[in-house]
Enzyme design. Structure first.
Site, PDB file in Angstrom:
ATOM      1  N   ASP A 198      20.304  56.237 -12.253  1.00 44.47           N
ATOM      2  CA  ASP A 198      21.236  56.969 -11.406  1.00 44.47           C
ATOM      3  C   ASP A 198      20.450  57.544 -10.231  1.00 44.47           C
ATOM      4  O   ASP A 198      19.347  57.082  -9.940  1.00 44.47           O
ATOM      5  CB  ASP A 198      22.020  58.019 -12.220  1.00 44.47           C
ATOM      6  CG  ASP A 198      21.108  59.075 -12.825  1.00 44.47           C
ATOM      7  OD1 ASP A 198      19.959  59.227 -12.352  1.00 44.47           O
ATOM      8  OD2 ASP A 198      21.558  59.760 -13.767  1.00 44.47           O
ATOM      9  N   ALA A 199      20.996  58.556  -9.564  1.00 49.65           N
ATOM     10  CA  ALA A 199      20.354  59.025  -8.331  1.00 49.65           C
ATOM     11  C   ALA A 199      19.112  59.891  -8.588  1.00 49.65           C
ATOM     12  O   ALA A 199      18.429  60.285  -7.652  1.00 49.65           O
ATOM     13  CB  ALA A 199      21.369  59.786  -7.481  1.00 49.65           C
TER      14      ALA A 199
ATOM     15  N   ARG B 130       9.866  53.488  -5.163  1.00 48.00           N
ATOM     16  CA  ARG B 130      10.572  54.286  -4.145  1.00 48.00           C
ATOM     17  C   ARG B 130      11.860  54.825  -4.732  1.00 48.00           C
ATOM     18  O   ARG B 130      12.558  54.097  -5.457  1.00 48.00           O
ATOM     19  CB  ARG B 130      10.960  53.443  -2.936  1.00 48.00           C
ATOM     20  CG  ARG B 130       9.816  52.892  -2.171  1.00 48.00           C
ATOM     21  CD  ARG B 130       9.380  53.807  -1.062  1.00 48.00           C
ATOM     22  NE  ARG B 130       8.209  53.204  -0.439  1.00 48.00           N
ATOM     23  CZ  ARG B 130       7.282  53.884   0.192  1.00 48.00           C
ATOM     24  NH1 ARG B 130       7.383  55.194   0.326  1.00 48.00           N
ATOM     25  NH2 ARG B 130       6.257  53.278   0.726  1.00 48.00           N
ATOM     26  N   ILE B 131      12.159  56.047  -4.353  1.00 49.82           N
ATOM     27  CA  ILE B 131      13.444  56.613  -4.737  1.00 49.82           C
ATOM     28  C   ILE B 131      14.480  56.080  -3.767  1.00 49.82           C
ATOM     29  O   ILE B 131      14.254  56.075  -2.546  1.00 49.82           O
ATOM     30  CB  ILE B 131      13.368  58.154  -4.690  1.00 49.82           C
ATOM     31  CG1 ILE B 131      12.391  58.633  -5.765  1.00 49.82           C
ATOM     32  CG2 ILE B 131      14.738  58.773  -4.866  1.00 49.82           C
ATOM     33  CD1 ILE B 131      11.903  60.045  -5.557  1.00 49.82           C
TER      34      ILE B 131
ATOM     35  N   HIS C 247      10.452  51.905 -17.212  1.00 49.07           N
ATOM     36  CA  HIS C 247       9.541  53.035 -17.020  1.00 49.07           C
ATOM     37  C   HIS C 247       8.537  53.102 -18.175  1.00 49.07           C
ATOM     38  O   HIS C 247       8.922  52.940 -19.338  1.00 49.07           O
ATOM     39  CB  HIS C 247      10.344  54.339 -16.942  1.00 49.07           C
ATOM     40  CG  HIS C 247       9.489  55.525 -16.667  1.00 49.07           C
ATOM     41  ND1 HIS C 247       8.911  55.761 -15.428  1.00 49.07           N
ATOM     42  CD2 HIS C 247       9.065  56.535 -17.474  1.00 49.07           C
ATOM     43  CE1 HIS C 247       8.193  56.867 -15.492  1.00 49.07           C
ATOM     44  NE2 HIS C 247       8.260  57.356 -16.718  1.00 49.07           N
TER      45      HIS C 247
ATOM     46  N   ASP D 209      13.963  58.379 -12.484  1.00 52.34           N
ATOM     47  CA  ASP D 209      13.857  57.849 -13.853  1.00 52.34           C
ATOM     48  C   ASP D 209      14.857  58.512 -14.797  1.00 52.34           C
ATOM     49  O   ASP D 209      14.539  58.795 -15.964  1.00 52.34           O
ATOM     50  CB  ASP D 209      12.417  57.996 -14.379  1.00 52.34           C
ATOM     51  CG  ASP D 209      11.427  57.199 -13.540  1.00 52.34           C
ATOM     52  OD1 ASP D 209      11.748  56.070 -13.153  1.00 52.34           O
ATOM     53  OD2 ASP D 209      10.328  57.723 -13.256  1.00 52.34           O
TER      54      ASP D 209
HETATM   55  C1  GAR Z   1       5.460  49.322 -14.972  1.00 47.10           C
HETATM   56  O1  GAR Z   1       4.763  49.878 -16.058  1.00 47.10           O
HETATM   57  C2  GAR Z   1       6.707  50.127 -14.650  1.00 47.10           C
HETATM   58  O2  GAR Z   1       7.308  50.685 -15.771  1.00 47.10           O
HETATM   59  C3  GAR Z   1       6.151  51.197 -13.764  1.00 47.10           C
HETATM   60  O3  GAR Z   1       5.281  50.509 -12.927  1.00 47.10           O
HETATM   61  C4  GAR Z   1       4.669  49.451 -13.670  1.00 47.10           C
HETATM   62  C5  GAR Z   1       4.734  48.198 -12.842  1.00 47.10           C
HETATM   63  O4  GAR Z   1       3.939  47.190 -13.404  1.00 47.10           O
HETATM   64  N1  GAR Z   1       7.205  51.900 -13.084  1.00 47.10           N
HETATM   65  C6  GAR Z   1       7.252  53.221 -12.945  1.00 47.10           C
HETATM   66  O5  GAR Z   1       6.332  53.960 -13.253  1.00 47.10           O
HETATM   67  C7  GAR Z   1       8.544  53.766 -12.350  1.00 47.10           C
HETATM   68  N2  GAR Z   1       8.603  55.163 -12.479  1.00 47.10           N
HETATM   69  P1  GAR Z   1       4.025  45.700 -12.893  1.00 47.10           P
HETATM   70  O6  GAR Z   1       4.046  45.728 -11.354  1.00 47.10           O
HETATM   71  O7  GAR Z   1       2.791  45.047 -13.409  1.00 47.10           O
HETATM   72  O8  GAR Z   1       5.278  45.096 -13.439  1.00 47.10           O
END
Ligand code: GAR
Length: 191
Positions: A140-141, A90-91, A108, A144
């Site tokens: 930040d806001a 969520r943002i 990320h 990513d």
């Molecule tokens: C991770 O790869 C994280 O970087 C990504 O969700 C996955 C969560 O995995 N987040 C994003 O894409 C944020 N933009 P997990 O629940 O197994 O830790």
């Protein structure tokens, strides 16, 4: 260093943090784990590990602003030094970012600033990059965006699917998240 970890899904990165703390390899206190929806495995495994958990369900609030205020208040109630977005999809508002000014950490699955957003792995594959990876950064806001703390590359293989590539990235990502938190904890002034 007290941390609150936010999750939306399975929380395998969170599990790496929990394991490292339990093994005495990471000197942080996980004050609480929170989610934006009910029924996440991330919250379930945290409860099983004996951690404090909470849900501020996005769908239970009439407006995004009200949800955001509730989330900010709940997270702030744990007085964290660092808030970790570990697959929190969520943002959050500028107010949330301001409240935890410079202390909101995100992980990320791509080499930012390339491929931000909810589908970093899929977008990198669709572009046809041969190397992608993961990034741990201060959020930040934006989506990513924010100062990068650590990155590591992962090669894309011809036979990769989104799932296989994401799984290989996550192996690296979990290690990077733990080592980043360890470095921050080592640098943090004692309470
Ligand atoms: C991770 O790869 C994280 O970087 C990504 O969700 C996955 C969560 O995995 N987040 C994003 O894409 C944020 N933009 P997990 O629940 O197994 O830790």
């Amino acid at each position: 260093m007290r941390i609150v970890v936010l999750v939306s899904g399975t929380g395998s990165n969170l599990q790496a943090v929990i394991d490292a703390v339990k093994a005495g390899e990471l000197d942080v206190e996980i004050a609480a784990v929170g989610a934006d929806r009910e029924g996440t495995y991330g919250v379930e495994r945290s409860s099983e590990a004996g951690l404090e958990t909470f849900v501020v369900n996005f769908n239970s609030f009439p407006t995004r602003t009200e949800w955001d205020e509730a989330l900010t208040a709940r997270v702030a109630s744990y007085s964290p030094d660092v808030v970790v977005s570990s697959g929190f999809m969520r943002i959050v508002s500028a107010e949330f970012i301001e409240t935890f000014n410079g202390r909101y950490l995100n992980t990320h699955p791509a080499l930012l600033p390339a491929f931000p957003g909810a589908h970093g792995v899929r977008d990198a594959m669709a572009y046809g990059v041969k190397v992608t990876g993961c990034t741990v950064h201060w959020a930040d806001a934006g989506v990513d965006t924010g100062p990068i703390i650590a990155q590591e590359a992962v090669a894309v293989e011809d036979a990769d699917t989104e799932e296989s590539l994401h799984e290989r990235i996550k192996v690296v990502e979990r290690r990077l998240l733990v080592s980043t938190l360890a470095a921050l904890a080592a640098a943090a002034p004692p309470n």
